[in-house]
Design a protein around this motif. Structure first.
Motif, PDB file in Angstrom:
ATOM      1  N   SER A   1      13.929  79.897  -8.377  1.00 31.94           N
ATOM      2  CA  SER A   1      15.110  80.041  -9.246  1.00 31.94           C
ATOM      3  C   SER A   1      16.259  79.155  -8.786  1.00 31.94           C
ATOM      4  CB  SER A   1      15.570  81.503  -9.246  1.00 31.94           C
ATOM      5  OG  SER A   1      15.951  81.888  -7.934  1.00 31.94           O
ATOM      6  N   SER A   2      16.066  78.412  -7.709  1.00 36.49           N
ATOM      7  CA  SER A   2      17.120  77.595  -7.111  1.00 36.49           C
ATOM      8  C   SER A   2      16.518  76.272  -6.656  1.00 36.49           C
ATOM      9  CB  SER A   2      17.696  78.354  -5.906  1.00 36.49           C
ATOM     10  OG  SER A   2      18.817  77.680  -5.417  1.00 36.49           O
ATOM     11  N   PRO A   3      17.171  75.151  -6.957  1.00 40.72           N
ATOM     12  CA  PRO A   3      16.502  73.865  -6.729  1.00 40.72           C
ATOM     13  C   PRO A   3      16.487  73.371  -5.287  1.00 40.72           C
ATOM     14  CG  PRO A   3      18.657  73.529  -7.736  1.00 40.72           C
ATOM     15  CD  PRO A   3      18.448  75.008  -7.658  1.00 40.72           C
ATOM     16  N   HIS A   4      17.460  73.776  -4.458  1.00 39.49           N
ATOM     17  CA  HIS A   4      17.670  73.014  -3.221  1.00 39.49           C
ATOM     18  C   HIS A   4      17.201  73.697  -1.941  1.00 39.49           C
ATOM     19  CE1 HIS A   4      20.752  70.944  -5.901  1.00 39.49           C
ATOM     20  NE2 HIS A   4      19.783  70.089  -5.713  1.00 39.49           N
TER      21      HIS A   4
ATOM     22  N   GLU B   1      22.361  74.211 -19.136  1.00 40.95           N
ATOM     23  CA  GLU B   1      23.776  73.861 -19.080  1.00 40.95           C
ATOM     24  C   GLU B   1      24.005  72.600 -18.244  1.00 40.95           C
ATOM     25  OE1 GLU B   1      27.965  73.981 -17.466  1.00 40.95           O
ATOM     26  OE2 GLU B   1      26.207  74.441 -16.259  1.00 40.95           O
ATOM     27  N   SER B   2      23.267  72.478 -17.121  1.00 41.07           N
ATOM     28  CA  SER B   2      23.512  71.362 -16.200  1.00 41.07           C
ATOM     29  C   SER B   2      22.868  70.077 -16.719  1.00 41.07           C
ATOM     30  CB  SER B   2      23.024  71.710 -14.800  1.00 41.07           C
ATOM     31  OG  SER B   2      21.695  72.185 -14.826  1.00 41.07           O
ATOM     32  N   ARG B   3      23.274  68.966 -16.148  1.00 35.69           N
ATOM     33  CA  ARG B   3      22.764  67.666 -16.598  1.00 35.69           C
ATOM     34  C   ARG B   3      21.248  67.592 -16.445  1.00 35.69           C
ATOM     35  NH1 ARG B   3      24.901  63.898 -11.484  1.00 35.69           N
ATOM     36  NH2 ARG B   3      23.528  64.879  -9.958  1.00 35.69           N
TER      37      ARG B   3
ATOM     38  N   HIS C   1      25.576  58.602  -8.355  1.00 36.01           N
ATOM     39  CA  HIS C   1      26.875  59.216  -8.643  1.00 36.01           C
ATOM     40  C   HIS C   1      27.661  58.415  -9.672  1.00 36.01           C
ATOM     41  CE1 HIS C   1      26.805  61.335  -4.437  1.00 36.01           C
ATOM     42  NE2 HIS C   1      25.690  61.462  -5.097  1.00 36.01           N
TER      43      HIS C   1
ATOM     44  N   ARG D   1      23.997  63.746 -19.831  1.00 40.23           N
ATOM     45  CA  ARG D   1      24.616  65.002 -20.251  1.00 40.23           C
ATOM     46  C   ARG D   1      25.596  64.722 -21.398  1.00 40.23           C
ATOM     47  NH1 ARG D   1      28.230  65.969 -14.784  1.00 40.23           N
ATOM     48  NH2 ARG D   1      29.270  63.951 -14.772  1.00 40.23           N
TER      49      ARG D   1
ATOM     50  N   TRP E   1      16.136  76.816 -14.199  1.00 41.04           N
ATOM     51  CA  TRP E   1      16.210  77.852 -13.176  1.00 41.04           C
ATOM     52  C   TRP E   1      16.713  79.133 -13.804  1.00 41.04           C
ATOM     53  CZ3 TRP E   1      18.599  72.952 -12.171  1.00 41.04           C
ATOM     54  CH2 TRP E   1      17.768  72.084 -11.456  1.00 41.04           C
ATOM     55  N   MET E   2      15.834  80.125 -13.835  1.00 38.68           N
ATOM     56  CA  MET E   2      16.187  81.424 -14.407  1.00 38.68           C
ATOM     57  C   MET E   2      16.567  82.366 -13.260  1.00 38.68           C
ATOM     58  SD  MET E   2      15.595  80.185 -17.326  1.00 38.68           S
ATOM     59  CE  MET E   2      15.303  81.187 -18.782  1.00 38.68           C
ATOM     60  N   ASP E   3      16.665  83.673 -13.573  1.00 35.93           N
ATOM     61  CA  ASP E   3      17.112  84.612 -12.543  1.00 35.93           C
ATOM     62  C   ASP E   3      16.193  84.649 -11.327  1.00 35.93           C
ATOM     63  OD1 ASP E   3      19.455  85.328 -13.570  1.00 35.93           O
ATOM     64  OD2 ASP E   3      18.840  87.278 -14.352  1.00 35.93           O
TER      65      ASP E   3
END
Lengths: 389, 389
Positions: free
Chosen positions: A225-228, A313-315, A331, A336, A356-358
């Motif tokens: 659920s989290s990318p990093h 929502e994110s790019r 950068h 988006r 990424w969901m809950d």
């Protein structure tokens, strides 16, 4: 050196042309990728302040860094010995002395201080304290933020740069194959990562690999659920997913790729999401061509995915290429809404619409080059959810 | 989590005690090692602005970061959901919006803006532009540089921290054995590096490895005159040296080690220098004990090496432990003249008196803990020039 003298000369010329256009007389370059781009400088020394100085009044750039890195500058750059300045270790990690004291001294000595000075104000390797010291030491300087001056130049790659990125793409295909081969229930995550790193460095018979700017990211289970997130020494577990976001690098030019693997019989929501994401990636890629805007690529993705319930929502991507830790992104442009940057041939992107969901997620990405009439994939690889039954 | 709730509570308490002593009401913590130290936060997300806020008025720290990292904060920290704030991707790599705009908004909302705010001004991950934005957005705040507040706390390790560093030491011994086994004339440098990374991650049967804060450094040939060069895809060559500066990490706690290997029959100057360096390292280690100063350790080294012609201007070591890229050093104490910091039990150092001449060099290092009556080596390993005949 990694590029011809002509290519470095051209980069310097284009930098100076932009400086003139923006009214900048002296440019201080702290970003290690920009330092490498201008002079070839290459070493893991960016943990102490170091920079390239480009001045309109000087034919050649200056290299300023730490004493023990002086031979590294001689080995890896074309910069003349008379333009290499090194500070004493007395300045390193000290409460009252700062390497920027030395830098200010050199700028005064070279009569580059009473000038309109452009700075990379959002660089990782130019700290708030460094700026305070510089401002105090150079009261006659007129500082301007030009964060994207050189990174903007970097966005269109030369044929030789594209060649290195294609080589990184070849390595990346091998890396992902190795990764998918080693992710199995019962195998420790750290052991799989060992094989991934080994494949990143070994590269192919023709091309060895370099260190990517980001460590392998492989969230598992709830972590997807989290990318990093990175890895643990726990074994992979049946009925869990693992997301692999990896890259291969060649002379610090990257080809990133993300894929998702499920160990067991995947839940329908994951299978469905992966299919929708793959379709969205295809739609986005079909929209890529010179003249299209970054936001149009995102809109193409959204037109296919939003009606099927995948909303992000994110790019969904960003320009990338040459870089050092902590990021392979440039950068500059983001895919988006609101980013009207126009695609040109030779630009390179990582299209990564991570979902990424809950407590779960899916990632399927592509690295591509904008070509004269569309796109070229840097590392073609099956664009699907991988399943280990 | 990697440490007990009690240990995190103790770290927070000691941080607040120091804040009070220094008159700081709110502390903004951008350094990823400091963020991890206070809350456990762990992820490769430090390439965008993120921070922990410690306020005297608040029982718990706040976590502020990027939206897509919110689940990572939930997974890896003890921070309550009500104290986790995430900014939209609209702030990421944008010309006019900056994540610090959002941070300022949260500080105002929590009424933490009209305060004496301590900042980590020399952190890699707090940029000059970030500071400008913060200053503009929080006109009532009174900012103070407290760069070494938490990193100072980190210098004395707890028993559990030392345990992780000893585990890293065990991994390090294996890594160096693997490295020395794969450095051979004809082997491509990148292939040897692949084996090094593999060993770093696989660790031991009991402990997997984590990514060290610095990539393997292995200058070869003329490059051994400079410490921070990495590798190429060229094969190692007979009658050349290779310097290995590597580390192993466990939960981001490091044990670094450097050794030098010569392929062929080494020149006398290298053999002699290696013996003098090894003797100097021994002399320095024998001077280590609680109450001794950093500069006394350096003096012990110098007393043995200078009379034999090895003179080193730069520091011979530094405190280290928990860290993220780009450096495993703590940026607090240095083993050099003028550093009168006093050694205490539980402090950990990398003693690395690298010798870099015009076109050659030698490195033999030790990572050690200060104990009640002397030192403990984290990774005992033959302290000599390795020769591949």
């Amino acid at each position: 050196m990694t590029f011809s003298p002509l290519e470095y000369a051209d980069r310097l010329l284009r930098t100076k042309t932009l400086m003139k256009a923006q009214g900048i007389e002296v440019l201080l370059v702290f970003d290690p990728a920009n330092m490498n781009y201008l002079t070839g400088y290459d070493g893991w020394s960016f943990y102490v302040p170091q920079l390239i100085v480009v001045a309109l009044a000087e034919p050649e750039p200056l290299w300023i860094g730490r004493g023990i890195d002086l031979n590294g500058a001689r080995e890896t750059t074309y910069v003349d010995d008379g333009n290499i300045y090194a500070y004493s270790d007395r300045y390193v990690h000290h409460d009252h002395r700062h390497p920027m004291d030395f830098v200010a001294h050199i700028l005064r000595e070279r009569e580059l201080d009473n000038a309109r000075i452009g700075l990379d104000m959002d660089s990782y390797y130019f700290s708030a304290r460094g700026f305070e010291v510089l401002r105090r030491q150079l009261p006659h300087a007129n500082f301007t933020d030009v964060t994207r001056l050189i990174s903007g130049l970097r966005s269109i790659k030369s044929p030789q740069e594209l060649e290195y990125m294609r080589q990184a793409g070849q390595i990346m295909q091998r890396v992902m194959k190795v990764a998918l081969g080693h992710i199995e229930p019962g195998i420790r995550q750290c052991d799989a990562v060992g094989e991934i790193y080994r494949a990143q460095m070994r590269g192919t018979q023709a091309y060895g690999g370099d260190y990517p700017a980001i460590a392998p990211m492989l969230p598992t289970g709830r972590g997807t659920s989290s990318p990093h997130l990175t890895w643990t020494d726990k074994p992979f577990v049946r009925d869990e997913a693992c997301i692999l976001e990896l890259a291969a690098a060649r002379y610090h030019y990257h080809c990133p790729m993300a894929r998702t693997v499920y160990m067991g019989s995947p839940p329908k929501r994951l299978v469905d999401a992966a299919m929708i994401v793959a379709d969205g990636v295809q739609a986005a890629l079909e929209a890529v061509k010179p003249g299209a805007t970054c936001e149009a690529i995102e809109a193409a993705w959204r037109s296919v995915t939003a009606p099927r319930g995948i909303v992000k929502e994110s790019r969904i991507g960003y320009s990338m290429g040459l870089n050092y830790p902590p990021d392979w992104g440039e950068h500059t442009m983001s895919l988006r809404p609101g980013d009207r940057s126009v695609l040109e041939p030779g630009m390179t992107f990582h299209l990564i619409p991570g979902i990424w969901m809950d407590d779960w997620g899916v990632e399927i990405s592509e690295s591509f080059v904008v070509t004269a009439d569309g796109h070229e994939l840097l590392a073609p690889f099956p664009r699907k959810l991988f399943i280990k039954p």
